[in-house]
Design an enzyme around this catalytic site. Structure first.
Site, short mmCIF file in Angstrom:
data_model
loop_
_atom_site.label_atom_id
_atom_site.label_comp_id
_atom_site.label_asym_id
_atom_site.label_seq_id
_atom_site.Cartn_x
_atom_site.Cartn_y
_atom_site.Cartn_z
N ASP A 70 1.19 -0.94 0.27
CA ASP A 70 -0.51 -0.33 -0.35
C ASP A 70 0.65 1.31 -0.14
O ASP A 70 0.11 2.30 0.69
CB ASP A 70 -0.72 -0.18 1.22
CG ASP A 70 -1.96 -1.19 1.39
OD1 ASP A 70 -2.09 -2.22 -0.01
OD2 ASP A 70 -2.66 -1.88 2.54
N THR A 117 -2.49 -4.70 -4.45
CA THR A 117 -2.70 -3.73 -4.39
C THR A 117 -3.77 -3.23 -4.39
O THR A 117 -4.74 -3.94 -4.23
CB THR A 117 -2.11 -3.16 -6.24
OG1 THR A 117 -3.07 -4.23 -6.64
CG2 THR A 117 -1.07 -4.16 -6.38
N HIS A 118 -3.63 -1.25 -4.75
CA HIS A 118 -5.04 -1.25 -4.11
C HIS A 118 -4.53 0.27 -5.72
O HIS A 118 -4.27 1.18 -4.76
CB HIS A 118 -4.96 0.19 -2.66
CG HIS A 118 -5.80 -0.90 -1.61
ND1 HIS A 118 -7.51 -1.70 -1.93
CD2 HIS A 118 -5.43 -1.27 -0.31
CE1 HIS A 118 -7.15 -1.43 -0.46
NE2 HIS A 118 -5.56 -1.81 0.26
N LYS A 139 -12.15 -4.68 -3.84
CA LYS A 139 -13.90 -4.86 -3.08
C LYS A 139 -14.95 -4.59 -4.57
O LYS A 139 -15.38 -3.59 -3.23
CB LYS A 139 -13.81 -4.05 -2.26
CG LYS A 139 -12.48 -4.57 -0.88
CD LYS A 139 -12.69 -3.87 0.78
CE LYS A 139 -11.22 -4.78 1.30
NZ LYS A 139 -10.50 -3.94 1.12
N PHE A 140 -15.13 -5.11 -5.10
CA PHE A 140 -16.18 -4.24 -5.97
C PHE A 140 -17.27 -4.59 -5.14
O PHE A 140 -17.59 -5.48 -4.48
CB PHE A 140 -16.62 -5.34 -7.32
CG PHE A 140 -15.32 -4.80 -8.67
CD1 PHE A 140 -15.30 -3.80 -8.97
CD2 PHE A 140 -14.37 -6.16 -8.31
CE1 PHE A 140 -13.86 -3.71 -10.10
CE2 PHE A 140 -13.00 -5.70 -9.02
CZ PHE A 140 -12.98 -4.86 -10.20
N ARG A 144 1.86 -2.97 6.60
CA ARG A 144 2.87 -2.74 7.52
C ARG A 144 3.42 -3.14 8.33
O ARG A 144 4.99 -2.60 8.07
CB ARG A 144 1.82 -1.50 7.95
CG ARG A 144 1.22 -0.20 7.38
CD ARG A 144 0.22 0.96 7.93
NE ARG A 144 -0.83 -0.72 8.30
CZ ARG A 144 -2.13 -0.05 8.95
NH1 ARG A 144 -2.46 1.12 9.49
NH2 ARG A 144 -2.80 -0.27 8.87
P1 5BU Z 1 -2.25 -3.77 6.90
O1 5BU Z 1 -1.18 -3.26 6.68
O2 5BU Z 1 -1.31 -4.90 7.27
O3 5BU Z 1 -2.84 -3.33 8.41
O4 5BU Z 1 -2.59 -3.69 6.01
C1 5BU Z 1 -4.50 -4.54 5.07
C2 5BU Z 1 -4.71 -4.46 3.94
O5 5BU Z 1 -5.49 -5.78 4.04
C3 5BU Z 1 -4.94 -3.19 3.64
O6 5BU Z 1 -4.72 -2.92 2.10
C4 5BU Z 1 -6.95 -3.31 3.98
O7 5BU Z 1 -6.97 -2.59 2.63
C5 5BU Z 1 -7.30 -5.21 3.49
N1 5BU Z 1 -7.94 -5.32 4.35
C6 5BU Z 1 -7.78 -5.48 5.84
O8 5BU Z 1 -6.57 -4.71 6.33
N2 5BU Z 1 -9.06 -5.86 6.44
C7 5BU Z 1 -9.33 -6.81 5.61
O9 5BU Z 1 -11.04 -7.30 6.07
C8 5BU Z 1 -9.54 -6.67 4.07
C9 5BU Z 1 -8.97 -5.97 4.16
BR1 5BU Z 1 -10.98 -7.90 2.92
#
Ligand code: 5BU
Length: 279
Positions: free
Chosen positions: A40, A63-64, A95-96, A249
């Site tokens: 991210d 990816t986002h 996430k459509f 992260r």
């Molecule tokens: P993190 O930095 O490990 O907290 O990132 C988590 C990623 O997973 C982030 O891109 C969120 O958009 C994604 N995510 C999430 O955290 N929880 C969920 O339930 C879903 C996606 Br679905």
């Protein structure tokens, strides 16, 4: 936990009816990894750099793509090249969540051209089963220009954020809808195994049902963030049935992301080996 969770990835790869699920398990076996990095970061340069450095240790790059202000065809071509170089798949966490007709346009074409480069996408079934029909029809069309055997969908059956409403009947419906599309739906983004025989008593699926489970919210050193994210460790996620663990992260914001990726890889693989050995 689903009864498939106890099987080694090699066995699941050899008997899985879905070609992309097969590929996921094959890559995992080859690389001894069940890590998905959630990259991210907010420039193409950082994303590409991260993908190149972490590529050898991961199965999937998540990816986002809409957080990149400088997104262009160059972003796509560099990511695609790296996915081949390091043998990882790309999962766009888009996430459509709309009516079928709209999501078809968001998935195929549009500014982001997601169907061109993302092997995996995800959707919520809040709007009902039509969203899955719509995405799967796009891929099944005769004139779909990309390799449909390398396109798959994960249903967002649960979320990791505090107070998530993706629970109960919604989660159950996710499993039922997934069952209608075995060729396209790989499985779920969820915090535990779903489908077949589970400890929470969902209906029992077909004999060869084998949903793949991706679990987000994985972090080795933190319990959560100030905006509602809730973390668990690789060991805990895999113990609950995750086949692939997603860390953002915890890896990319570490002082040394490569060393962090290796630690998550080691922890994830150890937990997987313990699970299949019944330890
Ligand atoms: P993190 O930095 O490990 O907290 O990132 C988590 C990623 O997973 C982030 O891109 C969120 O958009 C994604 N995510 C999430 O955290 N929880 C969920 O339930 C879903 C996606 Br679905």
């Amino acid at each position: 936990m689903s009864s498939n969770s106890k099987l080694p990835y090699t066995e699941r790869a050899s008997r899985h009816p879905n070609p992309l699920a097969k590929k996921l398990f094959q890559i995992a076996t080859e690389k001894k990894s069940n890590i998905v990095v959630s990259a991210d970061v907010t420039t193409t340069k950082e994303l590409v750099d991260l993908a190149d450095r972490l590529g050898p240790y991961i199965v999937v790059l998540k990816t986002h793509i809409d957080i990149l202000p400088d997104f262009s065809s160059d972003t796509i071509s560099q990511l695609t090249t790296l996915s081949r170089k390091h043998n990882f798949l790309i999962f766009e966490d888009r996430k459509f969540i709309d009516i079928g007709s709209t999501v078809q346009k968001q998935y195929h074409g549009g500014t982001l051209r997601i169907s061109e480069w993302a092997h995996i996408v995800n959707c919520s079934v809040l709007a009902g089963p039509g969203i899955v029909d719509a995405l799967s029809q796009t891929v099944e069309k005769d004139d779909f220009p990309y390799n449909r055997a390398e396109r798959g969908l994960l249903i967002l059956a649960e979320m990791t954020s505090k107070g998530s409403l993706a629970t109960g009947e919604y989660t159950k419906a996710s499993v039922e809808i997934a069952r209608r599309h075995p060729g396209f739906v790989l499985g779920f983004v969820s915090t535990r195994a779903l489908g077949k025989v589970t400890t929470t008593g969902e209906s029992v699926g077909a004999e060869d049902e084998d949903f793949v489970v991706f679990t987000t919210g994985v972090n080795l050193s933190s319990k959560g963030d100030a905006l509602g994210q809730q973390y668990q460790t690789p060991e805990s996620a895999i113990g609950r049935g995750a086949d692939f663990i997603i860390a953002g992260r915890g890896i990319y914001a570490a002082e040394d992301p490569v060393e962090a990726a290796k630690s998550y890889q080691e922890a994830g693989w150890k937990a997987y080996l313990a699970r299949v050995s019944g330890a």
